[in-house]
Design an enzyme around this catalytic site. Structure first.
Site, PDB file in Angstrom:
ATOM      1  N   GLU A  60       0.820  -1.316   0.077  1.00 57.02           N
ATOM      2  CA  GLU A  60       0.084   0.019   0.109  1.00 57.02           C
ATOM      3  C   GLU A  60       0.965   1.059  -0.135  1.00 57.02           C
ATOM      4  O   GLU A  60       1.590   1.601   0.955  1.00 57.02           O
ATOM      5  CB  GLU A  60      -0.737  -0.106   1.223  1.00 57.02           C
ATOM      6  N   HIS A 474      77.390  73.011  62.525  1.00 55.46           N
ATOM      7  CA  HIS A 474      76.849  73.609  63.780  1.00 55.46           C
ATOM      8  C   HIS A 474      75.493  73.001  64.292  1.00 55.46           C
ATOM      9  O   HIS A 474      75.238  73.158  65.233  1.00 55.46           O
ATOM     10  CB  HIS A 474      76.642  75.252  63.692  1.00 55.46           C
ATOM     11  N   ASP A 527      81.306  74.842  57.769  1.00 57.83           N
ATOM     12  CA  ASP A 527      80.262  74.241  58.331  1.00 57.83           C
ATOM     13  C   ASP A 527      79.848  73.239  57.704  1.00 57.83           C
ATOM     14  O   ASP A 527      78.735  73.216  56.841  1.00 57.83           O
ATOM     15  CB  ASP A 527      79.484  75.566  58.516  1.00 57.83           C
ATOM     16  N   SER A 615      68.786  75.193  59.098  1.00 57.72           N
ATOM     17  CA  SER A 615      70.121  74.855  58.965  1.00 57.72           C
ATOM     18  C   SER A 615      70.430  73.269  58.588  1.00 57.72           C
ATOM     19  O   SER A 615      69.701  72.382  59.093  1.00 57.72           O
ATOM     20  CB  SER A 615      70.755  75.220  60.386  1.00 57.72           C
TER      21      SER A 615
END
Length: 672
Positions: A60, A474, A527, A615
């Site tokens: 089929e 100093h 110094d 100083s």
């Protein structure tokens, strides 16, 4: 019946697997009922395959065969899903040629009908057969020469002169030969001078007694297959018992050579194709001699110079420059060796390169490369670990023949070791202008050499290395035997994160006129004082040294002063202040009757001045904000003395001229 029995004898599986048969849908040829089902499967034995020939198809028809269908599988894979009607001609053309299994595989059929069948369909019918497969027609059967097919399998075999390998597929020439004791002869590739056969593995063995070696000479044409890139496809390998293994291919005739061995194996290998001619070589024996050098990196000392030395000959072996004998711990570089009967020298003591080793490095220094080679003529280089330091000398050294690291100028590393000296005169902030007396605040890192002493008398200093600072005499007069603390890396005198430095030594210039403690000096000549810290100062972006001046620098124009000193009346500044001042000649400055010497600098500006508490601090050039790697900041002066009225434009300040003390600074630091 007789024919069938013969087949059974040739095919042992015939007793359990039918050779042929039919498969058809239920009810064929009258037609199948709704909900009909059929499953069928047959497998072929080893070396066979199963085929199916459909002779009828009437199922089929529906879209994609959804209602009724015939499915045919080969080795579990779907070949076709069929429905509808097809003639025998259509089946033969488009379906049947593909209905077969693989070798030793299976075919299976699945037929399924649904619940309805409005029109009667007869279904399908097919004929199956188990057939022998001719493996010899399969290019993948791997027979390299000849193939013999039989029912259920196949067998490889070889042409005359070849033998079948254990893999039962590959044919190779039987060409190996043992010529043990043969003193001369000729070896040729199989079939020479015609092209050699494929899949050859020929092994020729030459062996004679100790004291002899083989001399090999290639003759005629040399033609062994090689790729264009020089890689061997086929190969001829000369493998002595000891010494180098050589492999040849291509068309260049190899030159004569001595094997230096009493035992030689010659191996000739070819692949499965090619039309090359091969090789021909002659061999003969000759006495074994010794050749030099005895060991790498050495030379022979002999009364006579030979290319080869006879058995029993003695030579002196001397290591090349920069090498010493490996097994002797001293600096010996010479020994005696004798030529042995086997062509080897004895004894053999390796000459290894002198190793200078990894030198000891200071905590500030490291090698540029990790684990560098340290042997003769190898090079190493150094670098400072921190970017705040730089090498004071070349960092490149070479290992010399005596085992010392040597600089490019020839100085030994132990005598002329590079040192990591602080990078001086650089800061991290850039700014312009400002004043110190009532002036502008410094930014962090802008004057990183500025130090502060908060105790009485309050004063400043300048860091000139990672151990030494410089100040006015100093400021520290009378404290030579004391321990003073100095602060650095700050712009706020109250900063709790200051770097604290403790003094180890305070050295005042010997010509400074010391005064009674608590009084002011009346002569500030010389110094200047040096401070040595008890530990290395941790340099960083906010604390680093200033450069000393050069003896050739001209002191003129603008410079910068800085400090934590007095800003108004008696109030000391909490912040580090700075400002530009101009340098004047000494004859243009009013000293208020105090003596002025050539060891001083006079400088000042409009409402800009150093004051009490400043100083010992720095006077540096160029003006802050104009320093660079090519022009670092240099300390040209030290805040020393001036008039009481700070900031008075009529009077200038006086600074110790650092340029006059460079020799004293250098000698003092080196001795202490």
């Amino acid at each position: 019946m007789i024919a069938f029995c013969i087949i059974v004898l040739l095919l042992p599986v015939c007793g359990s697997v039918p050779l042929t048969g039919w498969v058809q849908s239920p009810g064929h040829p009258r037609g199948y009922d709704p909900n009909s089902r059929l499953t069928w499967k047959e497998c072929a034995p080893t070396g066979h395959r199963i085929t199916l020939t459909l002779i009828h198809l009437d199922v089929e028809e529906s879209f994609d065969c959804e209602d009724d269908s015939l499915k045919i599988f080969a080795d579990e894979e779907l070949l076709f899903k069929l429905c509808g009607r097809k003639s025998m001609k259509e089946l033969q053309a488009s379906i049947n040629p593909f209905l077969h299994s693989s070798r030793g595989g299976c075919l299976s059929v699945s037929f399924l009908a649904d619940y309805s069948n409005p029109e009667r369909h007869t279904g399908f019918r097919g004929f199956y057969a188990i057939q022998d497969v001719d493996e010899c027609t399969d290019p993948e059967n791997e027979c390299t020469q000849l193939c013999n097919n039989y029912i259920g399998g196949y067998r490889c075999f070889c042409r005359p002169g070849y033998v079948l390998n254990p893999d039962e597929h590959t044919c190779q020439v039987s060409c190996s030969e043992d010529r043990n004791g043969s003193r001369e002869g000729v070896l040729m590739s199989p079939g020479w001078p015609e092209p050699y056969p494929e899949n050859s593995v020929c092994s020729y063995t030459l062996a004679v007694e100790e004291g002899l070696q083989f001399e090999l000479t290639f003759t005629g044409v040399f033609d062994v297959e090689m790729k264009e890139n020089g890689q061997c496809i086929d190969s001829l390998t000369i493998k002595p018992l000891s010494g180098d293994v050589r492999t040849f291919c291509g068309r260049k005739l190899p030159s004569f050579f001595l094997t230096r061995s009493q035992h030689v194996e010659i191996i000739f290998r070819t692949d499965y194709k090619g039309a090359n001619r091969g090789f021909s070589l002659s061999y003969r024996v000759r006495e074994m001699n010794c050749v030099g050098p005895v060991t790498p990196s050495s030379s022979l000392i002999s009364q006579h110079s030979y290319s080869e030395y006879p058995t029993g000959y003695k030579v002196k072996v001397k290591c090349d420059k920069g090498h010493v004998l490996k097994s002797i711990k001293s600096a010996e570089v010479e020994y005696e060796s004798t030529c042995q009967k086997n062509g080897e020298w004895s004894p053999v003591i390796a000459c290894e390169p002198v190793d200078c080793g990894i030198p000891e490095l200071s905590e500030l220094m490291e090698l540029s490369d990790k684990d560098p080679p340290t042997t003769y003529q190898k090079q190493i280089s150094f670098k400072c670990k921190s970017k705040y330091y730089q090498l004071d000398n070349t960092g490149h050294f070479t290992c010399n023949a005596e085992g010392y690291w040597e600089s490019e100028s020839g100085e030994k590393l132990t005598e002329d070791s590079p040192k990591c000296e602080p990078v001086c005169g650089m800061n991290t902030e850039v700014s312009f202008g400002g004043r110190i007396f009532g002036g502008k605040k410094a930014s962090l890192g802008q004057i990183p050499w500025q130090l502060l002493h908060r105790s009485s008398p309050r004063g400043g200093a300048s860091l000139i290395s990672d151990y030494w600072a410089i100040t006015a005499a100093h400021v520290v007069d009378g404290y030579e035997q004391s321990t003073l603390n100095w602060l650095g890396g700050i712009i706020d005198a109250q900063d709790k994160n200051a770097v604290t430095m403790e003094t180890e030594k305070i050295i005042i210039h010997p010509k400074y006129n010391k005064v009674v403690k608590g009084t002011s000096p009346n002569n500030y000549d010389n110094d200047i004082a040096l401070i040595k810290m008890s530990a290395r100062v941790p340099l960083g972006p906010n604390i680093r040294p200033v450069c000393l001046p050069k003896i050739t620098d001209e002191l003129e124009g603008e410079s910068t002063i800085s400090g934590f000193g007095k800003v108004k009346e008696s109030k000391m500044s909490q912040n580090l202040l700075y400002g530009p001042v101009e340098i004047f000649s000494l004859d243009k400055c009013d000293s208020r009757g105090l003596p002025v010497t050539h060891n001083m600098i006079c400088a000042g500006g409009q409402s800009i001045d150093s004051c009490k508490g400043d100083s010992g601090g720095p006077l540096f050039s160029p003006v802050l904000g104009y320093g660079s790697p090519d022009k670092p900041y240099r300390l040209i002066g030290i805040v020393s003395w001036g008039p009481p009225e700070c900031g008075n434009e009529s009077f200038k300040g006086y600074y110790t001229k650092v340029q006059n003390y460079l020799d004293w600074i250098k000698e003092t630091m080196e001795k202490n």
